[in-house]
Design an enzyme around this catalytic site. Structure first.
Site, PDB file in Angstrom:
ATOM      1  N   ARG A 183      -5.840  -0.289  -6.245  1.00 39.95           N
ATOM      2  CA  ARG A 183      -4.603   0.402  -5.837  1.00 39.95           C
ATOM      3  C   ARG A 183      -4.232   1.512  -6.813  1.00 39.95           C
ATOM      4  NH1 ARG A 183      -2.303  -2.512  -1.630  1.00 39.95           N
ATOM      5  NH2 ARG A 183      -2.406  -4.778  -1.786  1.00 39.95           N
ATOM      6  N   ASP A 217      -5.544   2.036  11.005  1.00 39.61           N
ATOM      7  CA  ASP A 217      -6.931   1.827  11.440  1.00 39.61           C
ATOM      8  C   ASP A 217      -6.880   1.448  12.916  1.00 39.61           C
ATOM      9  OD1 ASP A 217      -9.567   1.155  11.772  1.00 39.61           O
ATOM     10  OD2 ASP A 217      -9.571  -0.511  10.376  1.00 39.61           O
ATOM     11  N   ASP A 269      -5.979  -1.105  -1.317  1.00 43.42           N
ATOM     12  CA  ASP A 269      -6.785  -2.045  -2.084  1.00 43.42           C
ATOM     13  C   ASP A 269      -7.986  -2.558  -1.312  1.00 43.42           C
ATOM     14  OD1 ASP A 269      -5.303  -3.694  -0.215  1.00 43.42           O
ATOM     15  OD2 ASP A 269      -5.867  -5.406  -1.445  1.00 43.42           O
ATOM     16  N   LYS A 286      -6.933   7.090  10.924  1.00 46.92           N
ATOM     17  CA  LYS A 286      -8.341   7.155  11.355  1.00 46.92           C
ATOM     18  C   LYS A 286      -8.436   7.666  12.793  1.00 46.92           C
ATOM     19  CE  LYS A 286      -9.723   3.621   8.051  1.00 46.92           C
ATOM     20  NZ  LYS A 286     -10.298   2.290   7.804  1.00 46.92           N
ATOM     21  N   GLY A 317       0.783  -1.238   0.000  1.00 45.75           N
ATOM     22  CA  GLY A 317       0.000   0.000   0.000  1.00 45.75           C
ATOM     23  C   GLY A 317       0.809   1.278   0.000  1.00 45.75           C
ATOM     24  N   GLU A 355       3.973   4.523   6.313  1.00 46.01           N
ATOM     25  CA  GLU A 355       2.793   3.645   6.336  1.00 46.01           C
ATOM     26  C   GLU A 355       1.654   4.344   5.598  1.00 46.01           C
ATOM     27  OE1 GLU A 355       1.467   0.943   6.188  1.00 46.01           O
ATOM     28  OE2 GLU A 355       1.118   0.083   8.165  1.00 46.01           O
ATOM     29  N   ASP A 356       0.884   3.551   4.882  1.00 45.07           N
ATOM     30  CA  ASP A 356      -0.216   4.141   4.113  1.00 45.07           C
ATOM     31  C   ASP A 356      -1.383   4.560   4.995  1.00 45.07           C
ATOM     32  OD1 ASP A 356      -0.843   1.506   4.729  1.00 45.07           O
ATOM     33  OD2 ASP A 356      -1.238   0.886   2.674  1.00 45.07           O
ATOM     34  N   PHE A 390     -13.897   2.532   5.165  1.00 46.64           N
ATOM     35  CA  PHE A 390     -12.909   1.750   4.418  1.00 46.64           C
ATOM     36  C   PHE A 390     -12.623   2.468   3.105  1.00 46.64           C
ATOM     37  CE2 PHE A 390     -11.069  -1.656   1.938  1.00 46.64           C
ATOM     38  CZ  PHE A 390     -10.219  -2.235   2.876  1.00 46.64           C
TER      39      PHE A 390
HETATM   40  P1  5GP Z   1      -4.506  -1.714  11.269  1.00 41.91           P
HETATM   41  O1  5GP Z   1      -3.579  -2.787  11.750  1.00 41.91           O
HETATM   42  O2  5GP Z   1      -4.077  -0.316  11.637  1.00 41.91           O
HETATM   43  O3  5GP Z   1      -5.937  -1.988  11.674  1.00 41.91           O
HETATM   44  O4  5GP Z   1      -4.534  -1.819   9.722  1.00 41.91           O
HETATM   45  C1  5GP Z   1      -3.436  -1.460   8.987  1.00 41.91           C
HETATM   46  C2  5GP Z   1      -3.460  -2.068   7.615  1.00 41.91           C
HETATM   47  O5  5GP Z   1      -4.770  -2.464   7.236  1.00 41.91           O
HETATM   48  C3  5GP Z   1      -3.029  -1.043   6.602  1.00 41.91           C
HETATM   49  O6  5GP Z   1      -1.649  -1.107   6.362  1.00 41.91           O
HETATM   50  C4  5GP Z   1      -3.854  -1.411   5.394  1.00 41.91           C
HETATM   51  O7  5GP Z   1      -3.195  -2.398   4.656  1.00 41.91           O
HETATM   52  C5  5GP Z   1      -5.114  -2.001   5.973  1.00 41.91           C
HETATM   53  N1  5GP Z   1      -6.206  -1.023   6.130  1.00 41.91           N
HETATM   54  C6  5GP Z   1      -6.644  -0.402   7.251  1.00 41.91           C
HETATM   55  N2  5GP Z   1      -7.670   0.429   6.998  1.00 41.91           N
HETATM   56  C7  5GP Z   1      -7.870   0.353   5.664  1.00 41.91           C
HETATM   57  C8  5GP Z   1      -8.783   1.011   4.757  1.00 41.91           C
HETATM   58  O8  5GP Z   1      -9.636   1.853   5.116  1.00 41.91           O
HETATM   59  N3  5GP Z   1      -8.662   0.669   3.451  1.00 41.91           N
HETATM   60  C9  5GP Z   1      -7.750  -0.233   2.989  1.00 41.91           C
HETATM   61  N4  5GP Z   1      -7.746  -0.473   1.683  1.00 41.91           N
HETATM   62  N5  5GP Z   1      -6.876  -0.864   3.800  1.00 41.91           N
HETATM   63  C10 5GP Z   1      -6.940  -0.574   5.116  1.00 41.91           C
END
Ligand code: 5GP
Length: 187
Positions: free
Chosen positions: A168, A106, A162, A134, A47, A102-103, A155
């Protein structure tokens, strides 16, 4: 005529222009912060590739890049909390200043895992640049040193992000709309 790129996207959240101008600001902040160093910029595949390449093209200081790939979601839209390293760095970061790119954050579980893992390799220091968070500024449960945009708890797809491997290549960040998703892709 419907824009084919909007299939599966309910609305554009961050336009190409907004991405470009915020990324230029982040690059200027990093240039100032790392002026006398030679940092390693670590991108989290897949990402963060779009963000990393656009960001470093705006940066003027000497730097190196490396990549890690982790998996936390499978094909679902919520984090499983189980993070797996799929590809590791190609060289040591010991004694180096590290910038993690980092992209999106969440739950923060993926980034937390990565930071702990990289910190155990004894870098000189480690800072984190998150394009989309977020979490309100100062509220994130995991280290954020620079944040591109605080976004709502929806999301999103595009600009590297993706859903099940798709979207993407959208040049903007949009809100994913499962109802409008195209069910009739080949394959
Ligand atoms: P976390 O561990 O913070 O919950 O999630 C991190 C990873 O989940 C990110 O690097 C990404 O790959 C994916 N992710 C989290 N939120 C989103 C979202 O809103 N859209 C997409 N496409 N991927 C997300």
């Amino acid at each position: 005529m419907t824009d084919a790129r909007m299939v599966g996207v309910s609305r554009v959240l961050i336009s190409e222009e907004e991405l470009r101008s915020r990324i230029a600001e982040l690059a200027a902040e990093l240039d100032a912060e790392y002026r006398n160093d030679f940092p390693i910029v670590i991108g989290v595949l897949n990402g963060a590739v779009f963000f990393l390449t656009d960001l470093i093209r705006e940066m003027k200081i000497p730097l190196e890049i490396d990549f890690m790939a982790v998996s936390s979601y499978g094909d679902s839209t919520r984090s499983s909390g189980v993070v797996q390293i799929i590809k590791d760095l190609s060289k040591s970061i010991e004694g180096r200043r590290v910038i993690v790119i980092e992209d999106i954050v969440d739950s923060g579980l993926t980034l937390k895992y990565l930071i702990d893992n990289l910190a155990s390799r004894n870098p000189a220091d480690l800072r984190v640049v998150v394009l989309l968070s977020k979490w309100a500024i100062g509220q994130a449960p995991v280290q954020h040193d620079h944040v591109g945009f605080v976004i709502p708890d929806e999301f999103v797809v595009g600009y590297g992000l993706d859903f099940a491997g798709r979207y993407r290549n959208l040049p903007f960040v949009g809100v994913y709309d499962p109802k409008a998703d195209s069910a009739d892709l080949p394959g």
